[in-house]
Write a protein that holds these residues in place. Structure first.
Motif, mmCIF file in Angstrom:
data_model
loop_
_atom_site.group_PDB
_atom_site.id
_atom_site.type_symbol
_atom_site.label_atom_id
_atom_site.label_comp_id
_atom_site.label_asym_id
_atom_site.label_seq_id
_atom_site.Cartn_x
_atom_site.Cartn_y
_atom_site.Cartn_z
ATOM 1 N N PRO A 180 0.548 5.423 -8.013
ATOM 2 C CA PRO A 180 1.712 5.499 -7.121
ATOM 3 C C PRO A 180 3.046 5.532 -7.854
ATOM 4 O O PRO A 180 4.031 6.027 -7.316
ATOM 5 C CB PRO A 180 1.592 4.251 -6.238
ATOM 6 C CG PRO A 180 0.634 3.363 -6.917
ATOM 7 C CD PRO A 180 -0.239 4.218 -7.777
ATOM 8 N N MET A 181 3.079 5.070 -9.086
ATOM 9 C CA MET A 181 4.332 5.108 -9.850
ATOM 10 C C MET A 181 4.756 6.528 -10.148
ATOM 11 O O MET A 181 5.935 6.785 -10.398
ATOM 12 C CB MET A 181 4.222 4.277 -11.140
ATOM 13 C CG MET A 181 3.246 4.825 -12.148
ATOM 14 S SD MET A 181 1.562 4.592 -11.600
ATOM 15 C CE MET A 181 0.886 3.660 -12.907
ATOM 16 N N GLN A 225 0.851 -1.185 0.000
ATOM 17 C CA GLN A 225 0.000 0.000 0.000
ATOM 18 C C GLN A 225 0.889 1.239 0.000
ATOM 19 O O GLN A 225 1.883 1.305 0.719
ATOM 20 C CB GLN A 225 -0.905 0.031 1.221
ATOM 21 C CG GLN A 225 -2.091 -0.878 1.116
ATOM 22 C CD GLN A 225 -3.108 -0.580 2.206
ATOM 23 O OE1 GLN A 225 -2.766 -0.157 3.294
ATOM 24 N NE2 GLN A 225 -4.364 -0.819 1.891
ATOM 25 N N PHE A 226 0.503 2.205 -0.797
ATOM 26 C CA PHE A 226 1.203 3.483 -0.858
ATOM 27 C C PHE A 226 0.332 4.509 -0.143
ATOM 28 O O PHE A 226 -0.753 4.846 -0.614
ATOM 29 C CB PHE A 226 1.466 3.877 -2.312
ATOM 30 C CG PHE A 226 2.549 3.054 -2.947
ATOM 31 C CD1 PHE A 226 3.845 3.546 -3.024
ATOM 32 C CD2 PHE A 226 2.283 1.791 -3.443
ATOM 33 C CE1 PHE A 226 4.855 2.792 -3.591
ATOM 34 C CE2 PHE A 226 3.290 1.022 -4.015
ATOM 35 C CZ PHE A 226 4.582 1.525 -4.082
ATOM 36 N N PHE A 279 8.004 3.602 -5.105
ATOM 37 C CA PHE A 279 7.532 2.636 -6.095
ATOM 38 C C PHE A 279 8.713 1.903 -6.727
ATOM 39 O O PHE A 279 8.746 0.678 -6.791
ATOM 40 C CB PHE A 279 6.697 3.342 -7.165
ATOM 41 C CG PHE A 279 6.111 2.421 -8.187
ATOM 42 C CD1 PHE A 279 4.891 1.820 -7.977
ATOM 43 C CD2 PHE A 279 6.785 2.157 -9.374
ATOM 44 C CE1 PHE A 279 4.339 0.956 -8.926
ATOM 45 C CE2 PHE A 279 6.247 1.309 -10.326
ATOM 46 C CZ PHE A 279 5.026 0.709 -10.102
ATOM 47 N N GLN A 280 9.696 2.672 -7.181
ATOM 48 C CA GLN A 280 10.856 2.071 -7.831
ATOM 49 C C GLN A 280 11.618 1.153 -6.879
ATOM 50 O O GLN A 280 11.991 0.041 -7.257
ATOM 51 C CB GLN A 280 11.780 3.161 -8.374
ATOM 52 C CG GLN A 280 11.197 3.881 -9.553
ATOM 53 C CD GLN A 280 12.029 5.072 -9.999
ATOM 54 O OE1 GLN A 280 12.936 5.518 -9.310
ATOM 55 N NE2 GLN A 280 11.711 5.599 -11.173
ATOM 56 N N SER A 281 11.835 1.589 -5.647
ATOM 57 C CA SER A 281 12.592 0.749 -4.710
ATOM 58 C C SER A 281 11.824 -0.513 -4.348
ATOM 59 O O SER A 281 12.413 -1.594 -4.214
ATOM 60 C CB SER A 281 12.996 1.535 -3.459
ATOM 61 O OG SER A 281 11.872 1.949 -2.734
ATOM 62 N N GLU A 282 10.512 -0.425 -4.213
ATOM 63 C CA GLU A 282 9.698 -1.617 -3.917
ATOM 64 C C GLU A 282 9.755 -2.613 -5.070
ATOM 65 O O GLU A 282 9.884 -3.820 -4.855
ATOM 66 C CB GLU A 282 8.245 -1.225 -3.634
ATOM 67 C CG GLU A 282 8.025 -0.492 -2.338
ATOM 68 C CD GLU A 282 8.015 -1.391 -1.128
ATOM 69 O OE1 GLU A 282 8.200 -2.620 -1.241
ATOM 70 O OE2 GLU A 282 7.816 -0.854 -0.029
ATOM 71 N N ILE A 287 11.779 -7.712 -7.317
ATOM 72 C CA ILE A 287 12.430 -8.453 -8.400
ATOM 73 C C ILE A 287 13.635 -9.215 -7.866
ATOM 74 O O ILE A 287 13.835 -10.387 -8.201
ATOM 75 C CB ILE A 287 12.819 -7.512 -9.556
ATOM 76 C CG1 ILE A 287 11.564 -7.014 -10.273
ATOM 77 C CG2 ILE A 287 13.761 -8.199 -10.531
ATOM 78 C CD1 ILE A 287 11.808 -5.894 -11.250
ATOM 79 N N LYS A 288 14.436 -8.573 -7.035
ATOM 80 C CA LYS A 288 15.613 -9.240 -6.469
ATOM 81 C C LYS A 288 15.215 -10.455 -5.639
ATOM 82 O O LYS A 288 15.810 -11.530 -5.771
ATOM 83 C CB LYS A 288 16.419 -8.265 -5.614
ATOM 84 C CG LYS A 288 17.176 -7.246 -6.415
ATOM 85 C CD LYS A 288 17.929 -6.287 -5.501
ATOM 86 C CE LYS A 288 18.670 -5.240 -6.289
ATOM 87 N NZ LYS A 288 19.338 -4.272 -5.403
#
Length: 108
Positions: A79-80, A71-72, A87-90, A95-96
């Motif tokens: 939210p992007m 949730q943002f 958003f980018q860090s999440e 992905i990692k």
């Protein structure tokens, strides 16, 4: 949003509504209870278009090798853009983790 961004966002929404909305609305996910790939649910707390309860219920019942619900708290429907850094860090973190799970699964 700056004027140009608002114009671009509205243009994209108009494209979606005119070209894929009917097809998108015809998709029924109510019987989908398993996804065989990592799955991420992203929701802006202030989103007036998407209420969180159906997503949370579906998320809780969904079987997936790796799933995450985010949730943002300072976002609505985008939210992007509204919380771009978070958003980018999440997404990168997710992905990692998913890649590491895949590597472990491949070794079995």
């Amino acid at each position: 949003y700056p004027c140009f961004e608002t114009f671009r966002i509205n243009g994209n929404m108009n494209f979606t509504m005119n070209n894929i909305y009917d097809e998108m609305m015809a998709v029924d996910f109510t019987n989908l209870n398993s996804i065989e790939i990592p799955t991420i649910f992203i929701h802006g707390v202030h989103d007036l278009n998407s209420h969180p309860l159906p997503f949370q219920k579906w998320f809780n019942n969904l079987k997936s090798p790796h799933k995450k619900y985010i949730q943002f708290k300072k976002s609505a429907h985008m939210p992007m853009w509204e919380e771009k850094s978070k958003f980018q860090s999440e997404i990168i973190e997710y992905i990692k983790i998913s890649e590491n799970l895949q590597i472990k699964a491949d070794k079995k």
